[in-house]
Structures are given as structure tokens and as C-alpha cells.
Design a protein around this motif. Structure first.
Motif, short mmCIF file in Angstrom:
data_model
loop_
_atom_site.label_atom_id
_atom_site.label_comp_id
_atom_site.label_asym_id
_atom_site.label_seq_id
_atom_site.Cartn_x
_atom_site.Cartn_y
_atom_site.Cartn_z
N SER A 189 3.15 -17.11 50.79
CA SER A 189 4.06 -17.00 51.84
C SER A 189 3.30 -15.89 53.10
CB SER A 189 5.48 -16.43 51.67
OG SER A 189 6.14 -16.43 52.82
N ILE A 190 2.77 -14.90 52.32
CA ILE A 190 2.19 -13.76 53.45
C ILE A 190 0.92 -14.22 53.98
CG2 ILE A 190 1.05 -12.52 51.39
CD1 ILE A 190 2.76 -11.02 54.71
N LEU A 191 0.12 -15.11 53.10
CA LEU A 191 -1.11 -15.64 53.53
C LEU A 191 -0.86 -16.71 54.73
CD1 LEU A 191 -2.92 -16.04 50.10
CD2 LEU A 191 -3.29 -14.43 52.03
N ILE B 36 -7.54 -23.27 50.86
CA ILE B 36 -7.44 -23.19 49.44
C ILE B 36 -6.79 -24.62 48.85
CG2 ILE B 36 -6.16 -21.84 47.79
CD1 ILE B 36 -8.61 -20.54 48.52
N PHE B 37 -5.53 -24.76 49.51
CA PHE B 37 -4.72 -26.04 49.30
C PHE B 37 -5.56 -27.39 49.29
CE2 PHE B 37 -0.92 -23.46 49.85
CZ PHE B 37 -0.15 -24.05 48.69
N GLU B 38 -6.58 -27.69 50.19
CA GLU B 38 -7.49 -28.63 50.25
C GLU B 38 -8.30 -28.78 48.99
OE1 GLU B 38 -7.86 -31.04 52.44
OE2 GLU B 38 -5.84 -30.39 53.10
N GLY C 261 -7.34 -20.10 56.10
CA GLY C 261 -7.74 -19.61 54.75
C GLY C 261 -6.86 -20.27 53.62
N LEU C 262 -5.58 -20.37 53.96
CA LEU C 262 -4.69 -20.79 52.84
C LEU C 262 -4.92 -22.38 52.94
CD1 LEU C 262 -2.36 -20.18 50.82
CD2 LEU C 262 -0.66 -20.53 52.54
#
Length: 491
Positions: free
Chosen positions: A159-161, A172-174, A168-169
């Protein structure tokens, strides 16, 4: 005088060093006491008392005491307050956590350290770039453990990211999506990633919905929208009577299978698993899926776990529906046993052996097995071998022999102990003897011997000629040959 002054100086130094040791021990006990009693309720009162101690001198003691995986969120909040006044403590704590991550450790300790770092990121004690760097390290070489650690880390501080570094998040999810598409990790880890995607929400959902409503009004117009609403209301009652919505995507079934899998894999023992599974609302037709999922989870294990052997009979004893479903599963698994890997074949055979040994599954299912040379393959013979060896281990050869010789069940056991012809009978006897269970074929051996004797008695000789007649016939044939030779040579 000089000796006296030196002695006095040494005594003073000893008293000072002793006082320092005592004060250090008192500081350690005081800090540990604060760490043991702090919680979400009294943290406001604990912080002033904690600042009453010399935290700069005892910063190492503070960091060592606070690196506890139990109350991570509370400790992270406490560190955020202390770090705002004494930044050197936050820097020291982060360095020690990073060093602990570099050391080889077990997975629970690693998860605890990463959870602490994640909560420090939530309190903005740790920069978001450090969190992204840690995620990059753990997803470079994706395996079950590293992906699980990365998913746990994102769950804690995602959540903070999303607020501080959404790009950037997103990367990461990709990468998580790519790992899912590759399909090289364990199913349990895949479910964890899918749950992580479910937690991810659109921050601009309400705003985007409002924008689309305005765009829809421009395209369709307000009047057409009102007319459409009126028509929908008028036809709603008729549609409800005539039509039924069917879930062709099987979303409910997929969610049910996921819930069952996560419950089975996360439970400590079979009693907890059974209790949780019985609490799940099982729709009509999903009882079979529960049995299939239980069997699939069992087959995926490296070795057979008695956890599944106790869980299966529990459901069969509760409701007869599960017993009937496991009966169907037995037929299905035996028909496709040639497609199973060796490890899965062993686990499935031992699972059904547990069901039979506990009478959770009726023994008439053995009628589906045709133990002949023509009706079996190498895989099915291995399945039968493991099944009966496991039964012999649970029941003992004597009790197993009694169960197989039960007069009421003989019709169901004819396919295992065939008596239709001698070839199939000998094959069954040789098979059970080769796997060390020749004792259960005693009745079949007796039947084979009696059948052979009856066949011998029924067989009659083709010709029975007295000895005198045979001698006279031999002499006549010799005389005929001598006369024929004389005629040939002219005698």
C-alpha cells in the motif's frame, strides 16, 4: 607514598568499572522490560519512559531487543518515534536487519526479518527504494521460497509503495504475472500470487467510474438512458421467471477449489482441516470437487502423509455422499493409472488403502480391478501391489485373509481371484506370491489343484490295447516287412 597512591587509583578504577557494569546491566534490563510490556494500547505511555533511559549508549541493546518477530507492527511504530529524535538508532537497526537477511537462515526467520523491514517502510523509517531493491533481489531467480518471500513482503508494504512509487510496484506485479504465466512454481505459491493480485485495488476507481458515467451520457444521451431503465424495469419480472443466470466461467467452482486447497495446506493437523472444511458452504455438486481436491493434494506430496489418510475417512464417516464420491474417484483413478507418475501412483494407492482399511470405503470397489494378464498393465499392477501391501501392513495378513474370504463379498472378489480359467488363476497366484502376499491365495491354490485333478480324471486315453495283441501285431508287421524285402531283392 607512590605505591599507596597507585593502589588507591587502581581501587578507584575498579569501583568505576564495576559501577559501569552495574549500570549497563540495569540499562539492559530496563530496555528489555519496556520491550516486553509495550503494545498498541500503552505505547503512548511507554515512549516517554523509554526516552528516560540513555538510548544513545544503549542503542545496541535497543536494536537487539526490538528485533522480535511477534509484535512487529508495534515495534515499527516505536522505532519511528525514536528515529524521529535519534536517527542513529534507526540507521543501526536497518543495518542489522540487512545483515541478518544476508546470513543463511530458515524461512520463518527470513520472513520475520522482511516483515520488520516492510513495517519500517510503512512508518517511512526505510526508504521505498530499499524495499524495491529487496524485491528485485528475491525475484531475480524465481523459486518457490523466493517468490513466497517476495509475495509476503509486498502484502505487508504494498500500500505504501503504491503511494510512493507506483511505477516500481507496477514492475513488480508484472514480474509476478510473468511467473504465473510460466507455471514453473508450486500451485500453493500460484494461489498466493493470485490472492496478492486480488488485494490490489484501483486507487482512482470512484473517479474513473464517474468519468465513464459522463462519457456514457454523451454517447447514449440521457433520454435513451431513461428509456432503457424503463424498459429494463418492465421486462425485469418476465426475465426473472423465464431466464436463469448460469455461471459458464465456473468462477464459483474455481473459488471453492482455491478455498479447499488453502485450507488443507494451511491446517496444522487433520482435525483442524476437517473442522474448517465442514464450515465451508458446499453447494450442490461441490462435494465431488472436495474429494477430488483432497486426492490431488495427496498426490502432489513427495511422500504419502497419513494426514490425508485420516482426513479422507473423516468425511466418509460424516456423510455417505463422500463415500459414494470416493467410490467414483477410485474407478476414475484406476482407469487412468497409466497416466500417473510413479510418486502420484504410490500416494493415490496408499490413500485408497487407508480408506479400505478403516472401512470408510466399501470393499466392493475391488470388483473394478480385473487381475489378469490381458486386463492389467505395468502401472495397474504396481497400483494393485501397493494397495494390497498397504492393506496387509494396516490389517495384518491374517485379518486381510479373513476379509477377502468373507462369503458375502465373494462376488466382489471374483475379479481379483479369477476362477474362469486356469491361466488367469495361475497368474493371480503368481502375482500375489511375487509381492510377498502368497498367504491370501490359499483358497485359490486349493481350487486350482482340485480343478487340475478333475480335468485329469475326465481325460480318457485315445486307445487302450492289451499287451498280447500289441505283441502279435508287432510280429505281423515284422513278417510283412521281411517278405517285402525278399521280393525287392529277388529272393
Amino acid at each position: 607514598m607512590e605505591i599507596y597512591s597507585i593502589r588507591k587509583e587502581r581501587q578507584r578504577e575498579n569501583r568505576v568499572s564495576e559501577y559501569e557494569r552495574m549500570s549497563w546491566e540495569a540499562l539492559r534490563k530496563s530496555i528489555n522490560g519496556f520491550m516486553n510490556k509495550v503494545n498498541a494500547i500503552n505505547i503512548k505511555n511507554t515512549v516517554p519512559e523509554l526516552f528516560g533511559e540513555n538510548l544513545i549508549r544503549g542503542r545496541g541493546l535497543f536494536c537487539r531487543s526490538i528485533m522480535n518477530p511477534i509484535f512487529t507492527d508495534v515495534f515499527a511504530a516505536l522505532v519511528a518515534v525514536v528515529n524521529s529524535k535519534i536517527p542513529v538508532i534507526g540507521d543501526l537497526l536497518l543495518r542489522r536487519l540487512i545483515l541478518q537477511l544476508n546470513k543463511p537462515a530458515n524461512k520463518p526467520q527470513l520472513l520475520a526479518s522482511l516483515k520488520f523491514v516492510a513495517h519500517l517502510g510503512n512508518q517511512q523509517v526505510v526508504h521505498d527504494l530499499i524495499a524495491l531493491q529487496l524485491l528485485t533481489v528475491y525475484r531475480e531467480i524465481p523459486n518457490d521460497d523466493s517468490v513466497e518471500v517476495a509475495v509476503s513482503f509486498v502484502t505487508e508494504c504494498g500500500s505504501i509503495l503504491q503511494d510512493l512509487c507506483p511505477s516500481g510496484l507496477y514492475a513488480i506485479f508484472e514480474r509476478f504475472r510473468g511467473i504465473l504465466h510460466e507455471g514453473e512454481i508450486d500451485k500453493r505459491i500460484q494461489f498466493l500470487i493470485e490472492n496478492l493480485f486480488a488485494l490490489r485495488k484501483d486507487p482512482d476507481f470512484a473517479e474513473n467510474e464517474k468519468k465513464y458515467e459522463e462519457l456514457k451520457k454523451k454517447i447514449l444521451g440521457e433520454e435513451s438512458e431513461k428509456e432503457g431503465d424503463a424498459d429494463a424495469e418492465s421486462d425485469e419480472e418476465e426475465d426473472e421467471e423465464k431466464k436463469e443466470i448460469k455461471d459458464e466461467s465456473e468462477t464459483n467452482l474455481i473459488n471453492f477449489r482455491r478455498t479447499v486447497y488453502q485450507t488443507i495446506m494451511s491446517s496444522v493437523d487433520f482435525e483442524e482441516a476437517g473442522h474448517k472444511l465442514l464450515k465451508i458452504k458446499i453447494e450442490p455438486g461441490h462435494a465431488m470437487e472436495l474429494c477430488i481436491m483432497l486426492l490431488e493434494c495427496c498426490s502432489q506430496e513427495r511422500t504419502f502423509l497419513r494426514y490425508y489418510g485420516y482426513l479422507g475417512p473423516r468425511f466418509c464417516m460424516i456423510d455417505k455422499v463422500y463415500q459414494e464420491n470416493f467410490d467414483k474417484c477410485f474407478v476414475q483413478q484406476y482407469s487412468m493409472v497409466h497416466r500417473l507418475e510413479t510418486n502420484k501412483l504410490h500416494n493415490v494407492a496408499k490413500f485408497f488403502a487407508h480408506l479400505l482399511a478403516t472401512d470408510a470405503l466399501p470393499w466392493h470397489v475391488l470388483a473394478y480391478i480385473l487381475l489378469t494378464e490381458d486386463d492389467t498393465t505395468s502401472s495397474s499392477r504396481i497400483f494393485i501391489k501397493i494397495l494390497f501391501q498397504e492393506l496387509a501392513e494396516h490389517l495384518g495378513i491374517h485379518l486381510l485373509n479373513e476379509r477377502l474370504n468373507d462369503p458375502i463379498m465373494q462376488d466382489s472378489f471374483e475379479s481379483i481371484f479369477p476362477k474362469d480359467n486356469s491361466k488367469n488363476t495361475r497368474f493371480a497366484i503368481n502375482f500375489f506370491t511375487s509381492i510377498g502376499l502368497g498367504g491370501i491365495t490359499e483358497n485359490l491354490r486349493v481350487y486350482s489343484k482340485n480343478t487340475s485333478r478333475l480335468i485329469m480324471k475326465k481325460q480318457k486315453p485315445v486307445s487302450l490295447v492289451p499287451e498280447s495283441e500289441s505283441e502279435s501285431s508287432d510280429s505281423e508287421r515284422d513278417d510283412h516287412r521281411r517278405k517285402k524285402r525278399r521280393r525287392t531283392w529277388g529272393f
